[in-house]
Design an enzyme around this catalytic site. Structure first.
Site, PDB file in Angstrom:
ATOM      1  N   GLU A 241       0.746  -1.474   0.268  1.00 55.74           N
ATOM      2  CA  GLU A 241       0.066   0.028   0.465  1.00 55.74           C
ATOM      3  C   GLU A 241       0.543   1.008   0.057  1.00 55.74           C
ATOM      4  OE1 GLU A 241      -2.972   0.815   2.533  1.00 55.74           O
ATOM      5  OE2 GLU A 241      -2.731  -1.704   3.117  1.00 55.74           O
ATOM      6  N   CYS A 275      -1.958   8.806   3.735  1.00 51.37           N
ATOM      7  CA  CYS A 275      -1.660   8.865   2.135  1.00 51.37           C
ATOM      8  C   CYS A 275      -3.136   8.744   1.535  1.00 51.37           C
ATOM      9  CB  CYS A 275      -1.327   6.988   1.949  1.00 51.37           C
ATOM     10  SG  CYS A 275      -1.799   5.920   2.929  1.00 51.37           S
TER      11      CYS A 275
HETATM   12  C1  UN1 Z   1      -2.020   5.874   4.950  1.00 54.11           C
HETATM   13  O1  UN1 Z   1      -1.827   7.296   5.122  1.00 54.11           O
HETATM   14  O2  UN1 Z   1      -1.211   5.045   5.330  1.00 54.11           O
HETATM   15  O3  UN1 Z   1      -8.827   6.103   5.042  1.00 54.11           O
HETATM   16  C2  UN1 Z   1      -3.519   4.936   4.945  1.00 54.11           C
HETATM   17  C3  UN1 Z   1      -7.338   6.524   5.918  1.00 54.11           C
HETATM   18  C4  UN1 Z   1      -7.068   5.707   6.227  1.00 54.11           C
HETATM   19  C5  UN1 Z   1      -5.657   5.693   5.496  1.00 54.11           C
HETATM   20  C6  UN1 Z   1      -4.795   4.872   6.219  1.00 54.11           C
HETATM   21  N1  UN1 Z   1      -7.304   4.437   6.136  1.00 54.11           N
HETATM   22  O4  UN1 Z   1      -7.882   7.963   5.518  1.00 54.11           O
END
Ligand code: UN1
Length: 482
Positions: A241, A275
């Site tokens: 990811e 992210c």
């Molecule tokens: C990350 O920021 O590495 O939906 C992923 C969201 C979180 C994002 C996680 N689950 O904002």
């Protein structure tokens, strides 16, 4: 050896808690250099970990043994761990706030997500065999939720896990692992090796490793993939990811109050260090001035400061390196006269104040700026298709937000945008385990989505054919992009 690790119970076994400032010291008997952990809100020391020596790394890999327990027993243990997480919420919040600079609201959401991952995977354990030893490499921005989610998935299937948390957040990882051990996960099935890129590189290039789960930058994911291809058996799963260049489109029919609330949360919650966060906001010309005026007012109402205070909306960024990079980006924009709104950052920690920067479009963003910086572009209604093309042309495909009151437009845009998570008339952060599985396309990751029904399949020993097609699929998704 296994015996040595069992005697120590956890490889990093000494753990002391003191009154403020919190000092935690997971130090192994052997090991390499000591590594201090710093509170980004006030630069005091939170604690220390000892980094693994080469011998520690080798011992961990030699000792790693898939979890010999029935699926029902594994489910019981993971559910017990979820209970322990909940019972120890105060301590976990203190660590999240002090080590990762998380606000209390973010602490609550993060613990809930970690517990949801544990229970969700425990309830869906497939009948397949484990791969073997899984390396789980997790980021500092969700040092409990993503850390625990990767581990829980690998363990649910019966894999042995060697977890490498981010360098900045080893203490919360240490505490999580000790709760998982307390719940009944054998130490040989779950070991923690804190450290930086060297530890990660060792744990993704050793043929004793059967698969890797990674959350972090796209560049690192590509390095891991290359290392796995050279050193691990063919078909070893990589579940990555990675980053995003996430956009939101607000058209002229949007409700400005609702859009502004969503923009504030998506761009500035967690100091923009997700992210999933909104990086480039496209405002249709007719509504742009209204939204911008309200947005600036809403930014003025944000409380920046110590994440441990109940009234704080946004805390620091993770460290000085992160801050310097973000400030350099803002400086360039300022020199070009493109800063639309700046605020005063609190002193004493690695704070960056929320900032608005004007851009012609998303292609002006050369990389993911991982902080509270929102880029704003305007578009005219006849330019909508070009905006969609520009968003897709980034090659990333993580989250996308849309504010409109026209149903046909929702359909039209969502059919064309390539992103793992599409959000309409709401914020674009805060995916929920089970009901909103999270993951991206293209440069944003290999899939399957975390917290979704397919995720555990990649942690299972596949039959040959499935392994090969999964690998080819993941590899082609990530290599077809620049
Ligand atoms: C990350 O920021 O590495 O939906 C992923 C969201 C979180 C994002 C996680 N689950 O904002």
């Amino acid at each position: 050896t296994l015996a040595a690790i069992d005697t120590a119970r956890a490889p990093y076994a000494v753990h002391q808690w003191a009154a403020a400032p919190l000092i935690a010291s997971p130090l192994s008997a052997a090991g390499g250099a000591e590594h201090p952990v710093t509170n980004p809100a006030n630069l005091t020391q939170v604690g220390t970990v000892r980094l693994p020596s080469d011998a520690d790394l080798d011992n961990a890999l030699a000792a790693a043994t898939p979890w010999q327990a029935s699926a029902a027993e594994r489910a019981d243990v993971l559910n017990r761990a979820a209970d322990l997480y909940e019972e120890n919420y105060g301590e976990l919040f203190a660590l999240l706030a002090r080590e990762a600079g998380k606000t209390l609201a973010d602490c609550v959401a993060e613990l809930r997500e970690a517990v949801d991952f544990l229970r969700y995977y425990a309830a869906r354990i497939p009948a397949e065999d484990p791969v073997g030893v899984f390396t789980c490499i997790s980021p500092w921005n969700f040092p409990l939720a993503i850390f625990s989610g990767q581990i829980a998935a690998a363990l649910a299937v019966g894999n042995a896990v060697i977890a490498k948390p981010a360098e900045q957040t080893p203490l919360i990882a240490y505490r999580a692992v000790s709760l998982l051990h307390e719940a009944g996960v054998p130490v040989s099935a779950l070991q923690l090796l804190p450290g930086g890129g060297e530890v990660g590189a060792a744990l993704t290039s050793d043929p004793r490793v059967g698969g890797v789960a990674f959350t972090g930058s796209t560049a690192t994911a590509l390095k891991i993939r290359a290392s796995m291809a050279d050193n691990l058996r063919p078909g070893a799963p990589l579940i990555a990811e990675t980053g995003g260049l996430n956009a939101m489109i607000v058209d002229s029919t949007a409700l400005p109050e609702q859009a502004v609330q969503s923009i504030i949360e998506s761009a500035f919650q967690s100091a923009g260090q997700r992210c999933s966060a909104l990086r480039c906001l496209y405002l249709q010309d007719d509504i742009a001035d209204t939204v911008l005026k309200m947005l600036k007012g809403a930014m003025d109402a944000l409380n920046l400061g110590d994440p441990w205070h109940l009234t704080t909306d946004s805390g620091p960024v993770i460290d000085d390196t992160a801050r310097a990079g973000i400030l350099a980006h803002i400086d360039t924009a300022r020199a070009e006269g493109r800063v639309l709104k700046e605020m005063q950052a609190p002193q004493g920690g690695t704070f960056v104040a929320p900032t608005l920067i004007s851009v012609p479009g998303i292609s002006a963003l050369k990389q993911e700026i991982f902080g509270p910086v929102l880029h704003v572009a305007r578009f005219k209604s006849q330019e909508l298709d070009k905006v969609i093309d520009d968003i897709n042309a980034t090659g990333y495909g993580l989250t996308f937000g849309l504010h409109t009151r026209i149903d046909d437009r929702v359909q039209y845009i969502c059919d064309r945008i390539h992103a793992g998570n599409l959000y309409v008339n709401r914020n674009q952060i805060g995916a929920i385990v089970g009901s909103q599985p999270f993951g991206g396309e293209g440069l944003s990751g290999t899939g399957p989505k975390a917290g979704g029904p397919l995720y555990l399949s990649r942690f299972c020993a596949p039959d040959r054919q499935r392994a090969d097609s999964n690998w080819a699929e993941g590899a082609s998704e990530m290599s077809s992009l620049p």
